[in-house]
Design a protein around this motif. Sequence first.
Motif, PDB file in Angstrom:
ATOM      1  N   ALA A  44      76.966 129.526 -25.050  1.00  0.00           N
ATOM      2  CA  ALA A  44      77.362 130.350 -26.192  1.00  0.00           C
ATOM      3  C   ALA A  44      77.762 131.753 -25.742  1.00  0.00           C
ATOM      4  O   ALA A  44      78.658 132.372 -26.334  1.00  0.00           O
ATOM      5  CB  ALA A  44      76.219 130.424 -27.201  1.00  0.00           C
ATOM      6  N   VAL A  54      78.070 129.157 -33.600  1.00  0.00           N
ATOM      7  CA  VAL A  54      76.890 128.636 -32.919  1.00  0.00           C
ATOM      8  C   VAL A  54      75.908 128.162 -33.982  1.00  0.00           C
ATOM      9  O   VAL A  54      75.368 128.965 -34.753  1.00  0.00           O
ATOM     10  CB  VAL A  54      76.243 129.709 -32.027  1.00  0.00           C
ATOM     11  CG1 VAL A  54      75.024 129.123 -31.316  1.00  0.00           C
ATOM     12  CG2 VAL A  54      77.248 130.246 -31.017  1.00  0.00           C
ATOM     13  N   THR A  65      70.389 135.130 -27.922  1.00  0.00           N
ATOM     14  CA  THR A  65      71.743 134.718 -27.542  1.00  0.00           C
ATOM     15  C   THR A  65      72.758 135.801 -27.886  1.00  0.00           C
ATOM     16  O   THR A  65      73.670 136.094 -27.097  1.00  0.00           O
ATOM     17  CB  THR A  65      72.106 133.399 -28.248  1.00  0.00           C
ATOM     18  OG1 THR A  65      71.121 132.413 -27.924  1.00  0.00           O
ATOM     19  CG2 THR A  65      73.479 132.910 -27.816  1.00  0.00           C
ATOM     20  N   CYS A 463      82.219 135.562 -33.009  1.00  0.00           N
ATOM     21  CA  CYS A 463      81.144 134.601 -32.759  1.00  0.00           C
ATOM     22  C   CYS A 463      80.120 134.736 -33.879  1.00  0.00           C
ATOM     23  O   CYS A 463      79.531 135.809 -34.065  1.00  0.00           O
ATOM     24  CB  CYS A 463      80.488 134.857 -31.410  1.00  0.00           C
ATOM     25  SG  CYS A 463      79.135 133.700 -31.033  1.00  0.00           S
ATOM     26  N   VAL A 465      76.610 133.133 -35.707  1.00  0.00           N
ATOM     27  CA  VAL A 465      75.421 132.340 -35.409  1.00  0.00           C
ATOM     28  C   VAL A 465      74.687 132.069 -36.713  1.00  0.00           C
ATOM     29  O   VAL A 465      74.466 132.983 -37.519  1.00  0.00           O
ATOM     30  CB  VAL A 465      74.488 133.081 -34.435  1.00  0.00           C
ATOM     31  CG1 VAL A 465      73.309 132.194 -34.057  1.00  0.00           C
ATOM     32  CG2 VAL A 465      75.242 133.513 -33.188  1.00  0.00           C
TER      33      VAL A 465
END
Length: 752
Positions: A44, A54, A65, A463, A465
């Motif tokens: 990731a 993610v 992360t 990104c 999550v």
Amino acid sequence: MPDALVLAEINKHNQTVLARKRIEKKAFFDTVEKNPLTAEQVHACICMDDNVMVVAAAGSGKTSTMVAKAGYVLGEGLADADQILMLAFNAAAAKELGERVAERLKDVPGIEGISSQTFHAFGLTVIGAATGQKPRLAPWVDQGEEGQVMTDIAKELIASDKGFARDWDMFRTIYAREMRGGRDGSDPDGYKDGKRGLNTASGAVVRSDEERRIADWLFFWGVKFEYERKYEHETADEQHSSYHPDFFYPDHHLYHEHFAIDRDGRSPFGDTYLQSATWKRALHKEKGTELFETMSHEMRAGRRGATGERLVELALVRLEQELVKRGQVLEFDPNRESTGFRATSGQAVVRLIQTFQKHVKNNGLTMAQLHTNIESSPGDASRLELFLSIYERMAEVWDKKLREGNYIDFEDMLTQAAEHIEQGRYTSPFTVVLADEFQDSSRARVRMLKALTNRPGRRAHLCVVGDDWQGINRFAGSDIAVMTEFEKLFGNATSLTLGTTFRCPPRITTVSSNFIQRNPAQIRKQVRTTSTATGTPIRIFGFKDVDGMPEHIGTEMAQLHQAAVAGAKKTKVLILGRYRSDEPYMLSTWQRRFGDRLDISYKTVHGSKGLEAEHVFLVNMIGGNRGFPSQLEDDPVLQIAMPAPDPFPVAEERRLFYVALTRASRDIRIYTTLDKPSSFVNELQKMDKIPVEAIDGEAAIPCPKCHQGVMKVRNGKYGPFLSCSAFPKCDHKQKIVEATSPAKTANGRFAR
């Protein structure tokens, strides 16, 4: 879209880069957090495709992360610190992100340049930069008093506008419940004179949603009626049983049949039903009794008045005209004393208006679009229009208060910020955007993210999550479909998984994963655990009633206290409940008595998101409207303000129970009652073979038909028998026999 050959080459290249970077950056990935990152976490971090989602399991280290990814980006020179934006759902999460970045990446030069904000705080910044004037958040919004202001708005309108007051009370009473199906009640909640059916305000139990709407209309307008009273003439013969017309109005000696017949003269019950209707008409004509008829299609389609007021059911319009013609004085009284179903509270309507407004604003819907959505909705059109007329007037006052104070609310803030970015009035300096708790995102947040990352000539890496299994904020405007539709929303999307939890024991991991994935709409993933905790991680304790729970909890606390090491770090104990009112009255006593070794706290399950404790106590896992799952489900009116419905039964409550289960790093104790357990408890018994340990009574067996209730002994005219505790919703029965059987009851044993 690249062809298969190109995609294969891209994938090969990505795998090569991934393998190389794993080796090159191994020292960083092993030390950036307290424990080395897993292979999934490393992937990731390294994956810099345009848009990455993610999907993270509970306790899988998503914050670690995100922090590591920020460090990786800086270490690789992919962006400067002031080009990285980290967005969180609430202030606490944003603060945690910022603190973790400062702590774990403290040796990285310029790390203080990373921006960690909530979506709302960032929205204020965008609007201020775009307009030169930072807006003021409405004080009642900032202080969490939206409900009180909305209540005050309703009171003002009720006092000043008779039309609004009438609509408000009509919605609370006659239109409190949606008409779902046709002739037969799909979800019985009443029982009278040997018949199951739908409960009404008058106490009558009727056969269908449509008849319930008629019965409630009659009751609150003060019309005397009798439901299915035997016809005044004997009709029983070889072909017909005794005739019981739907409604009888004694003051007018008028019979009323509501026929399940559509606009084309057809019935879902076939020709036999139509023949019966023909016989009834002929019977009234023969006997000289007066019959008034309404049809199902007249309850599904309505008409507007000459001045264009809202849609009303044609059947009720004609019924009103018929009764008035006969001298009936109609007096609407929303406070009429009810012996059956009680009117919905004004507070509940306010909560519904609040949730509806969040979805409307988050999805950027106009009143014209909402009316169009009603036209295409298969739902209860007259009810939807009544609600929308109430909402529109309250929303006008809400927006007026904002304008007069030069304020803004959270939803408008997000929408305006996204628009400024889209129109180029705000130039984003960010080339990397990391968003946490994506499952709690609204469409307005998605719009902002798209505007930030998909700029003409300059794309930014995104990104996100999140865990759709933990999507529990629908009431606040969240829409978990943003995860299931991620590729559709953003394009060029890559989906990765964090499937290793560092928190839950294997048994809790397996049970919770299986439980949540029974909803096919949830994203599939295989969850593994690093935990080696032993013992019995899930126990269910059953009691005669909730009053027996505190003493047992106190005993369990004493055992945990004795097992804890004096002087060591306190053992965390988290007591969870579905509602604030579930907080045990003994909490402060336990904190004083065991506080030297145990860190004991109470949270609602909603408030426990992101927390963990060695030991979790989940109290009041019982059935009923205010149980868990709550039967006060999202009202169907919300669907006209949302992109897609969530069709699985109590889907949000299921996700909420998953959150409760996955707070425990050692074990969870679930407290229920033996005669009215939560349907989720029954499911754990049936599907996962977790027994209910009876503490002060005898354990019962879940109903084999509905799995919602348990089998209880009842007395009938032929003696005792077993029936489901969820009756009248479930009509399952069993005989009591004296033969051996695995589950004993007070009066015998279950028949198999």
